[in-house]
Design a protein around this motif. Structure first.
Motif, mmCIF file in Angstrom:
data_model
loop_
_atom_site.group_PDB
_atom_site.id
_atom_site.type_symbol
_atom_site.label_atom_id
_atom_site.label_comp_id
_atom_site.label_asym_id
_atom_site.label_seq_id
_atom_site.Cartn_x
_atom_site.Cartn_y
_atom_site.Cartn_z
ATOM 1 N N ALA A 164 -128.522 12.899 -61.607
ATOM 2 C CA ALA A 164 -129.795 12.510 -61.782
ATOM 3 C C ALA A 164 -130.929 13.351 -61.841
ATOM 4 N N GLU A 165 -130.838 14.537 -60.893
ATOM 5 C CA GLU A 165 -131.722 15.434 -60.624
ATOM 6 C C GLU A 165 -131.807 16.253 -61.939
ATOM 7 N N LEU A 166 -130.764 16.617 -62.386
ATOM 8 C CA LEU A 166 -130.707 17.376 -63.509
ATOM 9 C C LEU A 166 -131.197 17.028 -64.785
ATOM 10 N N THR A 167 -130.898 15.517 -65.051
ATOM 11 C CA THR A 167 -131.159 14.892 -66.269
ATOM 12 C C THR A 167 -132.660 14.090 -66.258
ATOM 13 N N GLY A 168 -132.976 13.818 -64.928
ATOM 14 C CA GLY A 168 -134.243 12.972 -64.661
ATOM 15 C C GLY A 168 -133.971 11.553 -64.949
ATOM 16 N N ARG A 169 -132.516 11.407 -64.903
ATOM 17 C CA ARG A 169 -132.176 9.830 -65.152
ATOM 18 C C ARG A 169 -131.513 9.229 -64.210
ATOM 19 N N PRO A 170 -131.873 7.999 -63.705
ATOM 20 C CA PRO A 170 -131.269 7.408 -62.520
ATOM 21 C C PRO A 170 -129.511 7.173 -62.791
ATOM 22 N N VAL A 171 -128.779 7.760 -61.568
ATOM 23 C CA VAL A 171 -127.372 7.353 -61.922
ATOM 24 C C VAL A 171 -127.048 6.835 -60.449
ATOM 25 N N ALA A 172 -126.424 5.270 -60.676
ATOM 26 C CA ALA A 172 -125.965 4.682 -59.364
ATOM 27 C C ALA A 172 -124.570 4.898 -59.429
ATOM 28 N N LEU A 173 -124.006 4.952 -58.218
ATOM 29 C CA LEU A 173 -122.759 5.285 -57.755
ATOM 30 C C LEU A 173 -121.968 3.753 -57.595
ATOM 31 N N GLN A 174 -120.985 3.653 -58.386
ATOM 32 C CA GLN A 174 -120.201 2.277 -58.162
ATOM 33 C C GLN A 174 -118.827 2.580 -57.714
ATOM 34 N N ASN A 175 -118.612 2.146 -56.298
ATOM 35 C CA ASN A 175 -117.269 2.553 -55.809
ATOM 36 C C ASN A 175 -116.544 1.265 -56.021
ATOM 37 N N VAL A 176 -115.363 1.328 -56.343
ATOM 38 C CA VAL A 176 -114.336 0.172 -56.539
ATOM 39 C C VAL A 176 -113.004 0.514 -55.938
ATOM 40 N N SER A 177 -112.313 -0.449 -55.911
ATOM 41 C CA SER A 177 -110.916 -0.381 -55.584
ATOM 42 C C SER A 177 -109.948 0.562 -56.516
ATOM 43 N N GLU A 178 -108.809 0.813 -56.333
ATOM 44 C CA GLU A 178 -108.016 1.684 -57.176
ATOM 45 C C GLU A 178 -107.629 0.692 -58.218
ATOM 46 N N GLU A 179 -107.429 -0.489 -57.963
ATOM 47 C CA GLU A 179 -106.991 -1.411 -58.909
ATOM 48 C C GLU A 179 -108.042 -1.662 -60.189
ATOM 49 N N GLU A 180 -109.195 -1.929 -59.353
ATOM 50 C CA GLU A 180 -110.282 -2.152 -60.397
ATOM 51 C C GLU A 180 -110.786 -0.708 -60.994
ATOM 52 N N HIS A 181 -110.498 0.133 -60.537
ATOM 53 C CA HIS A 181 -110.829 1.545 -61.219
ATOM 54 C C HIS A 181 -109.831 1.672 -62.505
ATOM 55 N N LEU A 182 -108.691 1.289 -62.249
ATOM 56 C CA LEU A 182 -107.600 1.492 -63.108
ATOM 57 C C LEU A 182 -107.787 0.619 -64.418
ATOM 58 N N LYS A 183 -108.227 -0.652 -64.046
ATOM 59 C CA LYS A 183 -108.389 -1.558 -65.012
ATOM 60 C C LYS A 183 -109.693 -1.394 -65.876
ATOM 61 N N ALA A 184 -110.717 -0.706 -65.380
ATOM 62 C CA ALA A 184 -111.897 -0.250 -65.823
ATOM 63 C C ALA A 184 -111.649 0.755 -67.019
ATOM 64 N N LEU A 185 -110.717 1.559 -66.509
ATOM 65 C CA LEU A 185 -110.528 2.894 -67.426
ATOM 66 C C LEU A 185 -109.541 2.451 -68.616
ATOM 67 N N LEU A 186 -108.691 1.372 -68.445
ATOM 68 C CA LEU A 186 -107.893 0.772 -69.497
ATOM 69 C C LEU A 186 -108.930 0.096 -70.301
ATOM 70 N N ALA A 187 -109.737 -0.734 -69.907
ATOM 71 C CA ALA A 187 -110.703 -1.379 -70.784
ATOM 72 C C ALA A 187 -111.489 -0.658 -71.525
ATOM 73 N N ALA A 188 -111.744 0.513 -71.004
ATOM 74 C CA ALA A 188 -112.445 1.426 -71.668
ATOM 75 C C ALA A 188 -111.879 2.230 -72.712
#
Length: 288
Positions: A212-236
């Motif tokens: 965020a500091e380097l780009t001047g754009r807000p970046v929100a951290l989204q912490n999820v479970s390992e299972e949710e992370h894997l699903k999100a990556l596959l969906a992407a």
């Protein structure tokens, strides 16, 4: 003294040679490369370029003729690296190489989750059994490994992770390259293990803030479970192997496998502080 560097045209190998040239004459360096045409620039600097392909064992020993010290940079074909490294080690022993430095992984003897650990452990065992002196360069995570992820987060405004508040003792590739050159090009070499990491560790929250500091754009951290992370990556659209790798890496971070409780060896070897997270990411986040 003749020093050979494998993967000489790769990102790490090229930086090692740049640093090594400040320590020894070009005539003492052998650049080992799978594609010698890509090494034309090295040859123009007076470096001996030799064909060297981990997957062609028959050509390895001749390429190592006359070499005193070898830097074995770990291969990039996950799942095939142990037999590749064995072929190189066997060839080095047969060629009379007296010292091998190997790019392993931070505290690999204690790691159990990180996907890269098994092949590094197996290679270290092969080196321990070889009749040569060995330097184990146990590199921590490269800060550059996060570039694609933070660039995407700058676009989407969200940095996805399942690492929780796990800390990462990463350093810039150039820092690790300087350390490798310092070890392989030292006046004297002996058996040693170097646990190499950045001076300061960081979390994914720090990654979001620096982005965020380097780009001047807000970046929100989204912490999820390992299972949710894997699903999100596959969906992407991330291939299953890649999705599994990224999710398991975050789990390893969460469990502390990428954290070094006692940093300082890397900065001592290179003679200056390691590159900060902000300075390492800035070139990729402030282009244009």
């Amino acid at each position: 003294m003749t020093i050979a560097i494998t993967g000489a045209t790769g990102q790490l190998g090229g930086l090692v040679i740049d640093s090594l040239l400040a320590r020894v004459p070009a005539t003492e360096i052998v650049a080992l490369a799978r594609n010698t045409e890509k090494a034309a620039g090295l040859a123009s600097r007076g470096i001996d370029v030799r064909h060297f392909d981990y997957n062609q064992p028959e050509g390895l020993e001749p390429a190592l003729k006359g070499v005193d010290r070898l830097l074995l940079i770990s291969g990039n074909e996950v799942g095939r690296r142990t037999p590749q490294h064995k072929a190189v080690i066997d060839a080095a022993v047969a060629a009379g190489v007296g010292y091998i430095a190997y790019t392993s992984f931070l505290h690999v003897d204690q790691a159990s989750i990180i996907a890269v650990a098994p092949e590094h452990k197996e290679t270290e065992k092969l080196l321990a059994a070889a009749p040569v002196k060995v330097g184990l360069l146990r590199n921590g995570w490269y800060t550059e490994n996060f570039i694609a992820q933070v660039q995407q987060s700058a676009e989407t405004g969200t940095l996805l992770t399942s690492a929780d508040a796990g800390r990462i003792s990463a350093a810039a590739r150039k820092d690790y390259a300087e350390a490798a050159a310092a070890v392989i090009g030292a006046d004297a070499v002996d058996d040693a293990v170097y646990e190499l990491s950045g001076d300061e560790s960081f979390t994914y929250g720090d990654l979001a803030n620096v982005t965020a500091e380097l780009t001047g754009r807000p970046v929100a951290l989204q912490n999820v479970s390992e299972e949710e992370h894997l699903k999100a990556l596959l969906a992407a659209g991330v291939p299953e192997f890649g999705a599994q790798f990224f999710a398991s890496t975050d789990l390893a971070i969460k469990e502390g496998e990428l954290f070094d409780e006692h940093p300082g060896t890397l900065s001592k070897l290179i003679g200056h502080p390691t590159t900060s997270l902000k300075d390492a990411l800035a070139p990729a986040l402030t282009q244009g």
